[in-house]
Design a protein around this motif. Structure first.
Motif, PDB file in Angstrom:
ATOM      1  N   TRP A  69      -1.390 -16.610   1.897  1.00 18.01           N
ATOM      2  CA  TRP A  69      -2.817 -16.275   1.780  1.00 18.01           C
ATOM      3  C   TRP A  69      -3.157 -14.893   2.337  1.00 18.01           C
ATOM      4  N   ASP A  71      -1.977 -12.372   0.785  1.00 22.41           N
ATOM      5  CA  ASP A  71      -2.007 -11.634  -0.492  1.00 22.41           C
ATOM      6  C   ASP A  71      -1.316 -10.276  -0.383  1.00 22.41           C
ATOM      7  N   ASP A 125       0.238 -12.632  -8.076  1.00 22.85           N
ATOM      8  CA  ASP A 125       1.156 -12.113  -7.068  1.00 22.85           C
ATOM      9  C   ASP A 125       2.107 -13.236  -6.672  1.00 22.85           C
ATOM     10  N   ALA A 128       1.825 -14.817  -3.265  1.00 25.61           N
ATOM     11  CA  ALA A 128       0.552 -15.430  -2.879  1.00 25.61           C
ATOM     12  C   ALA A 128       0.311 -16.766  -3.570  1.00 25.61           C
ATOM     13  N   GLY A 201      -8.251 -13.967   1.236  1.00 24.42           N
ATOM     14  CA  GLY A 201      -7.105 -13.857   0.337  1.00 24.42           C
ATOM     15  C   GLY A 201      -7.283 -14.828  -0.820  1.00 24.42           C
ATOM     16  N   MET A 203      -6.081 -14.830  -4.045  1.00 21.79           N
ATOM     17  CA  MET A 203      -5.085 -15.043  -5.083  1.00 21.79           C
ATOM     18  C   MET A 203      -4.605 -16.498  -5.118  1.00 21.79           C
ATOM     19  N   ALA A 255      -6.643  -7.634  -0.371  1.00 20.50           N
ATOM     20  CA  ALA A 255      -5.208  -7.847  -0.353  1.00 20.50           C
ATOM     21  C   ALA A 255      -4.585  -6.664   0.373  1.00 20.50           C
TER      22      ALA A 255
END
Length: 271
Positions: A69, A71, A125, A128, A201, A203, A255
């Protein structure tokens, strides 16, 4: 040829994005398999989304810089290309007023994000991925850095299938990923923040539809539960350094791009 042109457009634009590494750097620690390293602890959970559905949060230290988390992007190959499902775009979220992120006091920021319609390309990502099982399957197929999967490789990443089947985080209506869908409409001008601070975060974070529409973009607005992390970060818009740490209960959706040069951190009161 159209697909090739699209990929070159992405490469050109991500040079401006805070989410993507412009160059590749060799980190020996990064090559250590995540399963052989100690796990990170989490101060949050997704129970409000998952309810009684089976779900295992990924707490593996996917990079030397933090848990999933956080990212973190180490290199360009970390971004996996997917296509299919509708996703939430939280890249522009932060102080509001349209897409604010507010802390809930339980390790999660409630971020309002744009719903990007299905059928579009989106990017994840690999570092992530918040579902542990899907992360391990994706690393096994794509390699630790993601280079064996699209767009740099030929394989489709397992995380794409999980998102398209809506199984990445059970109970969520959709999850957050990255997309260039609004790049022409909302200008991208990223800023690296020099002072470590809490950020969201987002993502692969779970999201719920709100039924609201943003009149400016015409897109539905969704509510995402984004875990928070404290560290250096980049945000997706041009701001002054004194705007990096937001007032009140707001935080940026952000991020950390390791390959992007960062200014010398400046201590602030309370940091």
């Amino acid at each position: 040829m159209r697909k090739i042109n699209s990929w070159y457009l992405l490469i050109t634009m991500v040079g401006l994005l805070c989410l993507l590494a412009l160059g590749s750097r060799d980190y020996s620690a990064y090559q250590v398999p995540a399963a052989s390293k100690p796990s990170s602890s989490a101060t949050f959970d997704f129970e409000r989304f998952t309810k009684n559905n089976p779900f295992k949060l990924n707490t593996l230290p996917t990079t030397p810089y933090g848990p999933p988390w956080a990212d973190i992007l180490m290199k360009t190959e970390n971004f996996l290309e997917c296509k299919g499902a509708a996703i939430a775009l939280c890249y522009y979220s932060g102080p509001g007023p349209t897409t604010p992120c507010t802390l809930d006091g339980l390790g999660i920021a409630n971020c309002t994000c744009y719903e990007i319609p299905s059928g579009q390309s989106y990017f994840v990502d690999i570092n992530a991925i918040l579902n542990r099982d899907v992360y391990l399957k994706t690393v096994a197929a794509c390699g630790k850095d993601g280079s064996k999967c699209r767009p740099t490789g030929s394989l489709q990443a397992p995380v794409c299938e999980a998102i398209n089947n809506n199984t990445l985080i059970p109970g969520a209506d959709l999850v957050s990923a990255f997309s260039l869908y609004l790049a022409k409409q909302i200008h991208i001008d990223p800023t690296t923040c020099a002072t470590p601070a809490a950020y969201a975060g987002c993502m692969t974070a779970p999201c719920k539809r709100t039924g609201k529409i943003d009149p400016k973009t015409g897109l539905p607005l969704v509510q995402c539960g984004c875990p928070t992390f404290t560290g250096l970060y980049q945000v997706g818009t041009a701001i002054n350094q004194d705007q990096c740490v937001l007032q009140g209960n707001y935080v940026w959706s952000a991020a950390y791009n390791v390959a992007t040069p960062t200014p010398t951190p400046t201590p602030t009161p309370g940091s």
